[in-house]
Design a protein around this motif. Sequence first.
Motif, PDB file in Angstrom:
ATOM      1  N   THR A   1      24.970 -22.719  -8.285  1.00 33.84           N
ATOM      2  CA  THR A   1      24.284 -21.857  -7.321  1.00 33.84           C
ATOM      3  C   THR A   1      22.849 -22.323  -7.150  1.00 33.84           C
ATOM      4  OG1 THR A   1      23.669 -20.318  -9.079  1.00 33.84           O
ATOM      5  CG2 THR A   1      25.702 -19.849  -7.892  1.00 33.84           C
TER       6      THR A   1
ATOM      7  N   TYR B   1      18.791 -22.452  -6.775  1.00 34.39           N
ATOM      8  CA  TYR B   1      17.711 -21.699  -7.401  1.00 34.39           C
ATOM      9  C   TYR B   1      17.049 -20.792  -6.363  1.00 34.39           C
ATOM     10  CZ  TYR B   1      17.955 -24.734 -11.482  1.00 34.39           C
ATOM     11  OH  TYR B   1      18.361 -25.395 -12.595  1.00 34.39           O
ATOM     12  N   ASP B   2      16.410 -19.754  -6.855  1.00 32.97           N
ATOM     13  CA  ASP B   2      15.660 -18.850  -6.002  1.00 32.97           C
ATOM     14  C   ASP B   2      14.445 -19.600  -5.455  1.00 32.97           C
ATOM     15  OD1 ASP B   2      14.465 -16.699  -4.780  1.00 32.97           O
ATOM     16  OD2 ASP B   2      13.855 -15.717  -6.650  1.00 32.97           O
ATOM     17  N   GLY B   3      14.284 -19.645  -4.133  1.00 35.51           N
ATOM     18  CA  GLY B   3      13.193 -20.362  -3.505  1.00 35.51           C
ATOM     19  C   GLY B   3      11.829 -19.807  -3.853  1.00 35.51           C
ATOM     20  N   SER B   4      11.750 -18.542  -4.242  1.00 37.86           N
ATOM     21  CA  SER B   4      10.450 -17.954  -4.577  1.00 37.86           C
ATOM     22  C   SER B   4       9.868 -18.549  -5.871  1.00 37.86           C
ATOM     23  CB  SER B   4      10.570 -16.437  -4.709  1.00 37.86           C
ATOM     24  OG  SER B   4      11.399 -16.109  -5.811  1.00 37.86           O
ATOM     25  N   LEU B   5      10.681 -19.259  -6.621  1.00 43.14           N
ATOM     26  CA  LEU B   5      10.175 -19.894  -7.831  1.00 43.14           C
ATOM     27  C   LEU B   5       9.220 -21.037  -7.498  1.00 43.14           C
ATOM     28  CD1 LEU B   5      13.480 -20.168  -9.900  1.00 43.14           C
ATOM     29  CD2 LEU B   5      11.569 -18.633 -10.346  1.00 43.14           C
ATOM     30  N   TRP B   6       9.285 -21.573  -6.295  1.00 42.20           N
ATOM     31  CA  TRP B   6       8.537 -22.773  -5.947  1.00 42.20           C
ATOM     32  C   TRP B   6       7.411 -22.505  -4.947  1.00 42.20           C
ATOM     33  CZ3 TRP B   6      10.513 -25.233  -9.679  1.00 42.20           C
ATOM     34  CH2 TRP B   6      11.860 -25.174  -9.964  1.00 42.20           C
ATOM     35  N   THR B   7       7.042 -21.273  -4.707  1.00 38.46           N
ATOM     36  CA  THR B   7       6.025 -20.970  -3.689  1.00 38.46           C
ATOM     37  C   THR B   7       4.630 -21.413  -4.098  1.00 38.46           C
ATOM     38  OG1 THR B   7       5.741 -18.764  -4.618  1.00 38.46           O
ATOM     39  CG2 THR B   7       7.290 -19.001  -2.783  1.00 38.46           C
TER      40      THR B   7
END
Length: 96
Positions: free
Chosen positions: A73, A75-81
């Motif tokens: 699955t 990764y959550d994109g908010s981890l890379w903001t």
Amino acid sequence: MSVHDDLSSIQRSLDDLSRSVSRLEQQLGSGGLEVRRIRTDADHLRESVALLRAVSAAPDAPRRPDLVTISDTPYDGSLWTDSDDEGLGARDRRAP
């Protein structure tokens, strides 16, 4: 046969090999490359069997690390903001 029996059998065979190589050394001399290589190979086999015997005597030693399953699955994109795109610079600035 158990592992101990197999290792003992290998050890007896290596002892026979060592005696045979010693007889060859007496007959042919120990200075020839071929005889030295056979002696070295026999010694390496003896060392390898000793290592194998040590490993088999300590079965509690870790043999291989457990495998870790990685999910497919995304990764959550908010981890890379808060990170920059590698090699492209920051998002709000222009490249030179």
